[in-house]
Design an enzyme around this catalytic site. Structure first.
Site, mmCIF file in Angstrom:
data_model
loop_
_atom_site.group_PDB
_atom_site.id
_atom_site.type_symbol
_atom_site.label_atom_id
_atom_site.label_comp_id
_atom_site.label_asym_id
_atom_site.label_seq_id
_atom_site.Cartn_x
_atom_site.Cartn_y
_atom_site.Cartn_z
ATOM 1 N N PHE A 162 0.831 -1.203 0.000
ATOM 2 C CA PHE A 162 0.000 0.000 0.000
ATOM 3 C C PHE A 162 0.865 1.252 0.000
ATOM 4 O O PHE A 162 1.863 1.329 0.729
ATOM 5 C CB PHE A 162 -0.880 0.053 1.261
ATOM 6 N N ASP A 163 0.468 2.239 -0.776
ATOM 7 C CA ASP A 163 0.971 3.585 -0.603
ATOM 8 C C ASP A 163 0.326 4.163 0.657
ATOM 9 O O ASP A 163 -0.674 3.628 1.154
ATOM 10 C CB ASP A 163 0.623 4.420 -1.842
ATOM 11 N N GLY A 164 0.876 5.257 1.152
ATOM 12 C CA GLY A 164 0.350 5.840 2.375
ATOM 13 C C GLY A 164 -0.705 6.901 2.136
ATOM 14 O O GLY A 164 -1.908 6.656 2.245
ATOM 15 N N PHE A 274 -1.269 -0.833 -4.231
ATOM 16 C CA PHE A 274 -2.295 0.196 -4.369
ATOM 17 C C PHE A 274 -1.679 1.578 -4.172
ATOM 18 O O PHE A 274 -1.012 1.830 -3.158
ATOM 19 C CB PHE A 274 -3.409 -0.012 -3.335
#
Length: 302
Positions: A162-164, A274
């Site tokens: 995951f991106d933040g 993502f």
């Protein structure tokens, strides 16, 4: 079960074009229309469809049920713009591959996003950006899969990356970066280091995923998560403290300070990554299956 109550089952909804490679038949639809498409699919309903970009992800996800006793803990639901008639080829392919998918909604050309909430889905994966945006508006984690990035890994561990900002977290910090630049972003994040970020569209999915991870011993858990972010020190502290405040554990956290993410995602072995930034997604898709999350300021005009 609603998405806010993940204790019973973790549910992923997926479009037929994400699960299988339907480029050939979709081309018929675009060039010749719905009647020609229907005839094409019916004529080939016993021809097995090739695997799509999300196939390996779905296969690993469903295998989790074999590792837990009792009622199934995960489910995949098919949401499709096909009619039930043309969708028979899809179900025949599901049966051929031995995928445990039994629930579906065939919407005969209409968008299937409206069935995401009634099915209690935590995540929606599609190749249709409009459907994904509508799912996000309903408060469901959703992403548009970018073709060409899927890589099969030899083990059976399911790896989510995951991106933040604007994915796990709100885009409040990213708004400052876009508006005022890196120096202002760094100053603001240092000043707010002990103030947790707001939740992004994938917070609920990550919580449900962690609840499922907790049912396994750490050394034998078939799910692994990673945060892969362009942030670096000192902007890392707020991220760490936010996850701590949420009582969420991420297995790996990679602070890249602006470096390209693709090689790191490949080294992690992500089954899917993502990200909200279209340029980051395009780069990552050269290495791993990637889902664009059309949320936040980076997508305000796209």
């Amino acid at each position: 079960m609603s998405p806010q109550n993940p204790a019973e089952k973790l549910i992923i909804a997926i479009s037929s074009r994400a699960l299988f490679d339907l480029r050939e038949s979709h081309l018929v639809y675009e060039e010749q229309g719905v009647d020609a498409f229907a005839a094409y699919q019916i004529e080939r309903e016993n021809d097995i469809l090739p695997r799509g970009d999300a196939f390996a992800l779905v296969e690993k996800f469903l295998q989790i049920n074999q590792r837990l006793e009792g009622a199934p803990r995960v489910e995949v639901i098919l949401l499709s713009r096909n009619s039930a008639d043309t969708g028979l080829r899809v179900f025949n392919s599901i049966e051929h591959y031995g995928l445990g998918i039994t629930r579906a909604a065939f919407c005969n050309g209409e968008s299937p996003y409206r069935y995401i909430a009634p099915f209690g889905c935590h995540l929606f994966l599609s190749t249709d950006g409009n459907d994904v945006r509508r799912a996000l508006e309903q408060g469901v984690a959703a992403a548009t899969l970018i073709a060409g990035g899927a890589r099969e890994r030899g083990d059976d561990v399911l790896r989510f990356a995951f991106d933040g900002d604007a994915v796990l977290f709100s885009d409040e910090a990213e708004q400052i970066f876009k508006r005022d630049g890196l120096a202002a972003f760094t100053t603001a994040e240092r000043a707010s280091a002990r103030q947790p970020l707001g939740g992004g569209p994938f917070k609920g999915f990550l919580e449900a995923l962690q609840a499922l991870q907790a049912e396994f011993h750490a050394e034998s858990c078939p799910i692994r998560t990673a945060l892969v972010t362009a942030r670096s020190a000192p902007a890392h502290e707020r991220v760490i403290r936010t996850l701590r405040a949420w009582n969420i554990r991420i297995d790996e956290s990679i602070f890249l300070g602006g470096l390209p993410k693709g090689e790191f995602l490949r080294s992690f072995g992500a089954d899917v990554f993502f990200d909200d930034q279209p340029n980051h997604c395009a780069s990552a898709a050269e290495h791993v299956a990637t889902g664009h999350v059309p949320h936040g300021i980076a997508n305000a005009e796209s």
